[in-house]
Scaffold this active site. Structure first.
Site, short mmCIF file in Angstrom:
data_model
loop_
_atom_site.label_atom_id
_atom_site.label_comp_id
_atom_site.label_asym_id
_atom_site.label_seq_id
_atom_site.Cartn_x
_atom_site.Cartn_y
_atom_site.Cartn_z
N HIS A 195 -1.09 -28.33 -35.83
CA HIS A 195 -0.77 -27.95 -34.45
C HIS A 195 -1.71 -26.86 -33.96
CE1 HIS A 195 1.68 -25.60 -37.26
NE2 HIS A 195 1.53 -24.58 -36.42
N HIS B 267 -1.74 -23.64 -31.35
CA HIS B 267 -0.96 -22.73 -30.52
C HIS B 267 -1.77 -22.44 -29.26
CE1 HIS B 267 1.77 -21.30 -33.84
NE2 HIS B 267 0.74 -21.66 -34.59
P1 5GP Z 1 2.41 -21.98 -37.87
O1 5GP Z 1 2.95 -20.76 -38.54
O2 5GP Z 1 2.59 -23.18 -38.76
O3 5GP Z 1 0.99 -21.83 -37.38
O4 5GP Z 1 3.25 -22.21 -36.55
C1 5GP Z 1 4.45 -22.89 -36.51
C2 5GP Z 1 5.08 -22.58 -35.18
O5 5GP Z 1 6.15 -23.47 -35.00
C3 5GP Z 1 5.63 -21.15 -35.06
O6 5GP Z 1 5.05 -20.50 -33.96
C4 5GP Z 1 7.13 -21.37 -34.90
O7 5GP Z 1 7.70 -20.46 -34.02
C5 5GP Z 1 7.21 -22.78 -34.39
N1 5GP Z 1 8.42 -23.51 -34.76
C6 5GP Z 1 9.04 -23.48 -35.98
N2 5GP Z 1 10.10 -24.33 -35.97
C7 5GP Z 1 10.14 -24.86 -34.72
C8 5GP Z 1 11.02 -25.82 -34.11
O8 5GP Z 1 11.98 -26.32 -34.69
N3 5GP Z 1 10.76 -26.14 -32.81
C9 5GP Z 1 9.70 -25.60 -32.13
N4 5GP Z 1 9.53 -25.99 -30.86
N5 5GP Z 1 8.86 -24.70 -32.68
C10 5GP Z 1 9.08 -24.36 -33.96
#
Ligand code: 5GP
Length: 143
Positions: A103, A105
């Site tokens: 993903h 951001h």
């Molecule tokens: P990462 O740490 O993998 O770069 O980012 C994962 C992102 O997913 C985080 O910003 C977190 O807040 C978001 N996130 C985690 N669980 C969920 C969810 O169930 N739904 C949504 N919409 N975002 C999520």
């Protein structure tokens, strides 16, 4: 695809098993609001392809994904009235990745402001998240 866990939350969102506040979808990508936003308007753009990190995405899908990141980024800029957009993308637990489906951001903020905030820590207010999503969808429709 290398050791992709299809039980991760974004895989469940893609299958419709978990809800999300969607702002954009096309054949190859989905964009929705982050549930623990680091700033109002924090949006996530994901490929539908089951890639754990950027390095697991077939190169022929990279253009589609970047195209959606660009579209959503422009819409967030307009909707949140913030020219500065940070695009962040983490690969592997050792980089801080917490959801193991690729993903991007999209955040209307600055590196300085972001560095003072914890990542994926505090649940956002659903009403505020919905308001941001409505503005982003309107901006996308006007692009
Ligand atoms: P990462 O740490 O993998 O770069 O980012 C994962 C992102 O997913 C985080 O910003 C977190 O807040 C978001 N996130 C985690 N669980 C969920 C969810 O169930 N739904 C949504 N919409 N975002 C999520």
């Amino acid at each position: 695809m290398s050791n992709y866990d299809d039980q991760n939350v974004f895989a469940k969102i893609l299958r419709g098993e978990l809800p999300c506040t969607k702002v954009y979808e096309d054949e190859h990508t989905l964009a929705f609001m982050d549930i623990m936003p680091q700033i109002d308007g924090h949006t996530l753009v994901i490929p539908k392809y089951p890639a754990t990190t950027l390095f697991d995405l077939p190169p022929e899908l990279a253009g589609h994904l970047l195209n959606s990141v660009q579209k959503v980024g422009k819409a967030v800029q307009v909707a949140m009235q913030h020219k500065g957009i940070v695009i962040m993308q983490l690969n592997d637990k050792s980089a801080g990745q917490t959801v193991f489906h690729l993903h991007f951001h999209v955040m209307p903020t600055s590196l300085g402001a972001l560095s003072k905030q914890s990542h994926a820590h505090v649940m956002g207010d659903p009403a505020v998240i919905q308001q941001c999503a409505d503005k982003i969808k309107a901006a996308l429709a006007a692009l």
